[in-house]
Motif scaffolding. Structure first.
Motif, mmCIF file in Angstrom:
data_model
loop_
_atom_site.group_PDB
_atom_site.id
_atom_site.type_symbol
_atom_site.label_atom_id
_atom_site.label_comp_id
_atom_site.label_asym_id
_atom_site.label_seq_id
_atom_site.Cartn_x
_atom_site.Cartn_y
_atom_site.Cartn_z
ATOM 1 N N ASP A 172 8.366 18.576 -12.675
ATOM 2 C CA ASP A 172 9.496 17.787 -13.192
ATOM 3 C C ASP A 172 9.010 16.595 -14.008
ATOM 4 O O ASP A 172 9.595 16.255 -15.046
ATOM 5 N N ALA A 173 7.932 15.949 -13.523
ATOM 6 C CA ALA A 173 7.393 14.789 -14.238
ATOM 7 C C ALA A 173 6.895 15.186 -15.622
ATOM 8 O O ALA A 173 7.162 14.494 -16.623
ATOM 9 N N LEU A 174 6.185 16.302 -15.715
ATOM 10 C CA LEU A 174 5.654 16.743 -17.007
ATOM 11 C C LEU A 174 6.784 17.163 -17.947
ATOM 12 O O LEU A 174 6.727 16.910 -19.151
ATOM 13 N N ASN A 175 7.813 17.779 -17.397
ATOM 14 C CA ASN A 175 8.955 18.191 -18.238
ATOM 15 C C ASN A 175 9.709 16.987 -18.794
ATOM 16 O O ASN A 175 10.408 17.112 -19.805
ATOM 17 N N SER A 176 9.573 15.834 -18.146
ATOM 18 C CA SER A 176 10.280 14.634 -18.611
ATOM 19 C C SER A 176 9.515 13.899 -19.701
ATOM 20 O O SER A 176 10.058 12.988 -20.326
ATOM 21 N N MET A 177 8.250 14.266 -19.928
ATOM 22 C CA MET A 177 7.409 13.579 -20.917
ATOM 23 C C MET A 177 7.549 14.212 -22.292
ATOM 24 O O MET A 177 7.986 15.364 -22.422
ATOM 25 N N ASP A 178 7.116 13.463 -23.320
ATOM 26 C CA ASP A 178 7.001 14.090 -24.631
ATOM 27 C C ASP A 178 5.853 15.092 -24.592
ATOM 28 O O ASP A 178 4.980 15.048 -23.729
ATOM 29 N N GLU A 179 5.828 16.019 -25.539
ATOM 30 C CA GLU A 179 4.925 17.166 -25.477
ATOM 31 C C GLU A 179 3.454 16.758 -25.490
ATOM 32 O O GLU A 179 2.634 17.342 -24.779
ATOM 33 N N ASP A 180 3.082 15.764 -26.292
ATOM 34 C CA ASP A 180 1.679 15.362 -26.375
ATOM 35 C C ASP A 180 1.177 14.826 -25.032
ATOM 36 O O ASP A 180 0.089 15.192 -24.572
ATOM 37 N N ARG A 181 1.961 13.954 -24.405
ATOM 38 C CA ARG A 181 1.530 13.375 -23.125
ATOM 39 C C ARG A 181 1.492 14.434 -22.032
ATOM 40 O O ARG A 181 0.579 14.454 -21.205
ATOM 41 N N ALA A 182 2.484 15.310 -22.018
ATOM 42 C CA ALA A 182 2.514 16.354 -20.999
ATOM 43 C C ALA A 182 1.370 17.347 -21.182
ATOM 44 O O ALA A 182 0.781 17.820 -20.195
ATOM 45 N N ALA A 183 1.031 17.653 -22.436
ATOM 46 C CA ALA A 183 -0.014 18.644 -22.702
ATOM 47 C C ALA A 183 -1.365 18.196 -22.135
ATOM 48 O O ALA A 183 -2.144 19.025 -21.662
ATOM 49 N N ARG A 184 -1.643 16.893 -22.171
ATOM 50 C CA ARG A 184 -2.921 16.408 -21.607
ATOM 51 C C ARG A 184 -3.029 16.785 -20.135
ATOM 52 O O ARG A 184 -4.103 17.167 -19.657
ATOM 53 N N LEU A 185 -1.930 16.628 -19.417
ATOM 54 C CA LEU A 185 -1.960 16.887 -17.983
ATOM 55 C C LEU A 185 -1.893 18.382 -17.681
ATOM 56 O O LEU A 185 -2.514 18.848 -16.718
ATOM 57 N N ARG A 186 -1.193 19.141 -18.482
ATOM 58 C CA ARG A 186 -1.143 20.590 -18.264
ATOM 59 C C ARG A 186 -2.526 21.214 -18.449
ATOM 60 O O ARG A 186 -2.906 22.123 -17.713
ATOM 61 N N ARG A 187 -3.280 20.715 -19.420
ATOM 62 C CA ARG A 187 -4.649 21.218 -19.598
ATOM 63 C C ARG A 187 -5.495 20.919 -18.375
ATOM 64 O O ARG A 187 -6.314 21.734 -17.949
ATOM 65 N N LEU A 188 -5.303 19.731 -17.826
ATOM 66 C CA LEU A 188 -6.088 19.354 -16.649
ATOM 67 C C LEU A 188 -5.795 20.247 -15.457
ATOM 68 O O LEU A 188 -6.697 20.559 -14.670
ATOM 69 N N ARG A 189 -4.552 20.638 -15.290
ATOM 70 C CA ARG A 189 -4.180 21.468 -14.135
ATOM 71 C C ARG A 189 -4.893 22.816 -14.150
ATOM 72 O O ARG A 189 -5.015 23.474 -13.110
ATOM 73 N N ARG A 190 -5.359 23.224 -15.318
ATOM 74 C CA ARG A 190 -6.066 24.501 -15.413
ATOM 75 C C ARG A 190 -7.568 24.370 -15.175
ATOM 76 O O ARG A 190 -8.275 25.372 -15.126
ATOM 77 N N ARG A 191 -8.056 23.127 -15.052
ATOM 78 C CA ARG A 191 -9.491 22.921 -14.818
ATOM 79 C C ARG A 191 -9.856 23.355 -13.403
ATOM 80 O O ARG A 191 -9.086 23.139 -12.457
ATOM 81 N N PRO A 192 -11.061 23.932 -13.219
ATOM 82 C CA PRO A 192 -11.499 24.259 -11.853
ATOM 83 C C PRO A 192 -11.750 22.984 -11.064
ATOM 84 O O PRO A 192 -12.165 21.957 -11.613
ATOM 85 N N ALA A 193 -11.508 23.027 -9.772
ATOM 86 C CA ALA A 193 -11.706 21.856 -8.910
ATOM 87 C C ALA A 193 -13.186 21.563 -8.746
ATOM 88 O O ALA A 193 -14.023 22.472 -8.676
ATOM 89 N N LEU A 194 -13.527 20.274 -8.685
ATOM 90 C CA LEU A 194 -14.906 19.868 -8.396
ATOM 91 C C LEU A 194 -15.243 20.174 -6.950
ATOM 92 O O LEU A 194 -14.385 20.067 -6.063
ATOM 93 N N PRO A 195 -16.515 20.541 -6.654
ATOM 94 C CA PRO A 195 -16.943 20.624 -5.260
ATOM 95 C C PRO A 195 -16.790 19.255 -4.597
ATOM 96 O O PRO A 195 -16.875 18.220 -5.259
ATOM 97 N N LEU A 196 -16.585 19.230 -3.283
ATOM 98 C CA LEU A 196 -16.334 17.982 -2.566
ATOM 99 C C LEU A 196 -17.417 16.929 -2.794
ATOM 100 O O LEU A 196 -17.084 15.763 -3.057
ATOM 101 N N PRO A 197 -18.733 17.252 -2.722
ATOM 102 C CA PRO A 197 -19.753 16.194 -2.957
ATOM 103 C C PRO A 197 -19.625 15.572 -4.350
ATOM 104 O O PRO A 197 -19.782 14.359 -4.508
ATOM 105 N N ALA A 198 -19.310 16.388 -5.354
ATOM 106 C CA ALA A 198 -19.178 15.856 -6.712
ATOM 107 C C ALA A 198 -17.952 14.957 -6.823
ATOM 108 O O ALA A 198 -17.970 13.942 -7.508
#
Length: 330
Positions: free
Chosen positions: A298-324
């Motif tokens: 819902d938060a991303l849908n409320s943003m303009d496309e440029d700001r939301a796109a930054r976060l949508r790209r991040l959601r597709r990143r693999p998670a860091l291992p816990l020590p990192a």
């Protein structure tokens, strides 16, 4: 009895400290105290403050042996404060003459837990009035009621601790201390807790605090690892709000704000050191995964496309291992 305690942290602000201290002198009253906290400055600030201890009426000087940051310095001042009311000022900002007496009169007349005030933002020679995003002025209001609506700027987004005055009962109730060790965004968990747990507040259009923006030594201008503390600050906001009885209503606002700040930081990522930029991306991706999926959507849908796109790209990143993750967050 001391009526007002003013807590003023200083760190390497020798250029601006004289203006700050002169403005305190023009606000002095025999029942006011000014707690000057030198956070282990390494320039000429300590010498300036030693002079102020003698020359500024009501000045109390304390020096940290190690630099702890703004939150820690404010907490030192709170431990020493004797006033019925408490307020804050940063060591590179200044006041209009007699401002504190007028602000205190507003608080005493209304009898509320705290008062929030408009301020003047100073960027070079430009002066801009910044207003508390609350429409009703000069009347007692519910702090909890001023958190919402989720889709508009509200009082919790106006997170400047120095833009207001606070009754001592808030200090006694444990609501005025800052998250120890946070180097940035320390006002965010603080203002959210204040609005969730205090009983009453008011807003005044009284102007008298001059906020110096764009100072080269300010942490907001520096792209090192300390900037990542905004993630810790908002993680705390989310965690505490999630346990609130009104969590279902309040969490959407907290998540939207977190996502907006995160996107802003990512949008200026070129100012960060390369290692810090990598950590910012990874830690932001982890934060997005921890928050409720539907609220993030819902938060991303409320943003303009440029700001939301930054976060949508991040959601597709693999998670860091816990020590990192632990190394990046340190």
């Amino acid at each position: 009895m001391v009526k007002l305690s003013v807590i003023v942290p200083f760190f390497n602000v020798q250029t601006y400290a004289p203006d700050t201290l002169r403005s305190l002198s023009t606000n002095a009253r025999e029942d006011f105290e000014f707690i000057l906290v030198d956070d282990c400055s390494t320039d000429g600030t300590p010498e300036i403050l030693r002079g102020a201890e003698r020359e500024v009426p009501g000045a109390v000087l304390v020096r940290h042996e190690e630099n702890g940051g703004l939150a820690t310095a404010r907490n030192t001042g709170l431990e020493l404060a004797r006033g019925e009311y408490v307020t804050f000022l940063d060591g590179d900002d200044w006041l209009a003459p007699g401002y504190y007496e007028r602000l205190l009169a507003v608080a005493e007349d209304l009898g509320v837990d705290f008062v929030r005030a408009d301020h003047v933002q100073c960027t070079g020679r430009t002066r801009t009035v910044r207003r508390v995003p609350v429409g009703r002025r000069g009347v007692a209001l519910s702090p909890r009621g001023a958190i919402l609506p989720a889709d508009r700027s509200t009082s919790v987004d106006y997170a400047y601790a120095w833009a207001g005055v606070y009754h001592r009962r808030l200090l006694d109730d444990g609501l005025l201390h800052f998250p120890q060790g946070l180097r940035t965004a320390e006002d965010r968990p603080w203002i959210w807790r204040l609005h969730r747990e205090a009983r009453s507040f008011a807003v005044t259009g009284l102007l008298g605090v001059f906020y110096r923006r764009g100072v080269a030594t300010s942490l907001t201008q520096i792209g090192d690892v300390r900037q990542l503390h905004f993630l810790r600050a908002f993680d705390q906001v989310i965690e505490e709000t999630a346990t609130d009885p009104d969590a279902e209503k309040l969490l959407p606002k907290a998540v939207r704000t977190y996502c907006a700040i995160m996107s802003h930081q990512l949008g200026t990522i070129e100012r960060f050191e390369p290692e810090v930029a990598r950590a910012l991306r990874s830690l932001s991706a982890d934060a997005l995964r921890r928050m409720p999926r539907e609220l993030v959507k819902d938060a991303l849908n409320s943003m303009d496309e440029d700001r939301a796109a930054r976060l949508r790209r991040l959601r597709r990143r693999p998670a860091l291992p816990l020590p990192a993750r632990r190394r990046a967050a340190a």
